[in-house]
Motif scaffolding. Structure first.
Motif, PDB file in Angstrom:
ATOM      1  N   LEU A   1      11.198 -19.682  17.668  1.00 42.86           N
ATOM      2  CA  LEU A   1      11.272 -20.712  16.767  1.00 42.86           C
ATOM      3  C   LEU A   1      12.522 -20.392  15.776  1.00 42.86           C
ATOM      4  O   LEU A   1      13.416 -21.210  15.632  1.00 42.86           O
ATOM      5  N   LEU A   2      12.348 -19.247  15.049  1.00 45.27           N
ATOM      6  CA  LEU A   2      13.273 -18.735  14.160  1.00 45.27           C
ATOM      7  C   LEU A   2      14.566 -18.817  14.800  1.00 45.27           C
ATOM      8  O   LEU A   2      15.563 -18.840  14.457  1.00 45.27           O
ATOM      9  N   ALA A   3      14.693 -18.009  16.032  1.00 48.49           N
ATOM     10  CA  ALA A   3      16.008 -17.970  16.757  1.00 48.49           C
ATOM     11  C   ALA A   3      16.502 -19.302  16.884  1.00 48.49           C
ATOM     12  O   ALA A   3      17.809 -19.550  16.683  1.00 48.49           O
ATOM     13  N   LYS A   4      15.900 -20.425  17.474  1.00 47.61           N
ATOM     14  CA  LYS A   4      16.172 -21.812  17.503  1.00 47.61           C
ATOM     15  C   LYS A   4      16.791 -22.436  16.263  1.00 47.61           C
ATOM     16  O   LYS A   4      17.814 -22.851  16.057  1.00 47.61           O
ATOM     17  N   LEU A   5      16.141 -22.237  15.209  1.00 50.33           N
ATOM     18  CA  LEU A   5      16.440 -22.621  13.806  1.00 50.33           C
ATOM     19  C   LEU A   5      17.543 -21.997  13.483  1.00 50.33           C
ATOM     20  O   LEU A   5      18.569 -22.792  12.996  1.00 50.33           O
ATOM     21  N   GLY A   6      17.841 -20.644  13.468  1.00 50.10           N
ATOM     22  CA  GLY A   6      19.078 -19.810  13.162  1.00 50.10           C
ATOM     23  C   GLY A   6      20.171 -20.438  13.856  1.00 50.10           C
ATOM     24  O   GLY A   6      21.492 -20.704  13.506  1.00 50.10           O
ATOM     25  N   ALA A   7      20.034 -20.703  15.371  1.00 51.60           N
ATOM     26  CA  ALA A   7      21.138 -20.888  16.062  1.00 51.60           C
ATOM     27  C   ALA A   7      21.317 -22.323  15.795  1.00 51.60           C
ATOM     28  O   ALA A   7      22.758 -22.632  15.611  1.00 51.60           O
TER      29      ALA A   7
ATOM     30  N   ALA B   1      16.045  -7.240  15.517  1.00 51.77           N
ATOM     31  CA  ALA B   1      16.455  -6.659  16.767  1.00 51.77           C
ATOM     32  C   ALA B   1      16.247  -7.856  17.773  1.00 51.77           C
ATOM     33  O   ALA B   1      17.104  -8.003  18.746  1.00 51.77           O
ATOM     34  N   ALA B   2      15.310  -8.608  18.110  1.00 48.45           N
ATOM     35  CA  ALA B   2      14.886  -9.654  19.058  1.00 48.45           C
ATOM     36  C   ALA B   2      16.009 -10.749  18.719  1.00 48.45           C
ATOM     37  O   ALA B   2      16.613 -11.274  19.817  1.00 48.45           O
TER      38      ALA B   2
ATOM     39  N   ARG C   1      21.444 -12.560  25.538  1.00 50.82           N
ATOM     40  CA  ARG C   1      20.575 -11.521  26.304  1.00 50.82           C
ATOM     41  C   ARG C   1      19.199 -11.842  25.964  1.00 50.82           C
ATOM     42  O   ARG C   1      18.730 -12.210  24.945  1.00 50.82           O
ATOM     43  N   PRO C   2      18.467 -11.714  27.259  1.00 49.69           N
ATOM     44  CA  PRO C   2      17.019 -11.804  26.870  1.00 49.69           C
ATOM     45  C   PRO C   2      16.392 -10.552  26.086  1.00 49.69           C
ATOM     46  O   PRO C   2      16.983  -9.642  25.990  1.00 49.69           O
ATOM     47  N   TRP C   3      15.469 -10.968  25.299  1.00 46.07           N
ATOM     48  CA  TRP C   3      14.499  -9.660  24.590  1.00 46.07           C
ATOM     49  C   TRP C   3      13.430  -9.386  25.358  1.00 46.07           C
ATOM     50  O   TRP C   3      12.498 -10.044  25.821  1.00 46.07           O
ATOM     51  N   ALA C   4      13.762  -7.902  25.700  1.00 48.80           N
ATOM     52  CA  ALA C   4      12.454  -7.274  26.671  1.00 48.80           C
ATOM     53  C   ALA C   4      11.166  -7.134  26.179  1.00 48.80           C
ATOM     54  O   ALA C   4      10.226  -7.099  26.921  1.00 48.80           O
ATOM     55  N   GLY C   5      10.915  -7.405  24.730  1.00 50.40           N
ATOM     56  CA  GLY C   5       9.674  -7.255  24.337  1.00 50.40           C
ATOM     57  C   GLY C   5       9.320  -5.918  23.586  1.00 50.40           C
ATOM     58  O   GLY C   5      10.099  -4.986  23.880  1.00 50.40           O
ATOM     59  N   GLY C   6       8.635  -5.836  22.462  1.00 53.59           N
ATOM     60  CA  GLY C   6       8.239  -4.576  21.930  1.00 53.59           C
ATOM     61  C   GLY C   6       6.805  -4.651  21.615  1.00 53.59           C
ATOM     62  O   GLY C   6       5.873  -5.367  22.086  1.00 53.59           O
ATOM     63  N   ALA C   7       6.717  -3.908  20.399  1.00 54.52           N
ATOM     64  CA  ALA C   7       5.141  -3.515  20.000  1.00 54.52           C
ATOM     65  C   ALA C   7       4.578  -4.833  19.495  1.00 54.52           C
ATOM     66  O   ALA C   7       3.434  -5.276  19.251  1.00 54.52           O
TER      67      ALA C   7
END
Length: 207
Positions: free
Chosen positions: A81-87, A134-135, A143-149
């Protein structure tokens, strides 16, 4: 040197931040910013305007101002959601958006509890914030985000695309180190001049 103004968002009157942005543009400011709070810090009954809505309205009216969050907390916004809002904000602002991200501190605990958000330890909050940035950077780059902890995998894409600057805000040593590793810039507040100079020197040294 560039100058920015923090907009008055602790109000019910949306014209207040819009009028402040208009005055800032007329005075030659470079950008305006809004904090991301669910209610005013230390005053749970007070009104607060939603920052992305306010900044979008400013961007539509003031075409020469940068607009940004200082800061939005990684702990209350899901990363997709944050990525969509920022974009979306960057697209609306013609590439003039800044997405400042923070980890939150003890002053924000009441907001988390009132609205059902987990309030993690300081170390966990900083780790979530750093992985969030990072995501976001991967998603903004297409690019896709591969996922993290802490942040799950996300394929995207973000359409329409956006590429806001990613700033990291905070004052602890852990946040300064994260800003040096991940951020396009660092944001600090509630410091005297000497403390600000020392913190900015630490970010530069670690970058």
């Amino acid at each position: 040197m560039k100058l920015g103004l923090s907009l008055p968002v602790f109000t019910e009157d949306v014209r207040r931040p819009l009028a402040a942005a208009e005055r800032a543009a007329a005075a030659g400011y470079d950008g305006v910013f809004a904090p991301d709070h669910l209610f005013p810090p230390g005053r749970s009954s007070g009104p607060t305007l939603e920052p992305f809505g306010v900044l979008s309205a400013v961007a539509a009216e003031q075409r020469h101002l940068c607009v940004g969050t200082l800061v939005t907390r990684a702990s209350i916004r899901p990363v997709g959601l944050l990525a969509k809002l920022g974009a979306a904000l960057d697209h609306l602002a013609g590439g003039r958006a800044i997405l400042g991200v923070g980890a939150g501190d003890s002053a924000s605990k009441a907001e988390h509890e009132a609205f059902g958000f987990a309030f993690r330890s300081a170390g966990e909050r900083v780790a979530v914030m750093e992985e969030t940035v990072a995501a976001l950077r991967e998603l903004f780059a297409g690019r896709p985000w591969a996922g993290g902890a802490h942040v799950p995998a996300m394929a995207g894409p973000l359409l329409p695309p956006g590429n806001p600057e990613l700033w990291i805000g905070g004052r602890s040593d852990a946040v300064l180190a994260a800003a040096a590793r991940r951020g396009d810039a660092w944001n600090g507040w509630a410091m005297d001049a000497d403390a600000f100079l020392a913190a900015s020197a630490t970010v530069r040294r670690l970058s």
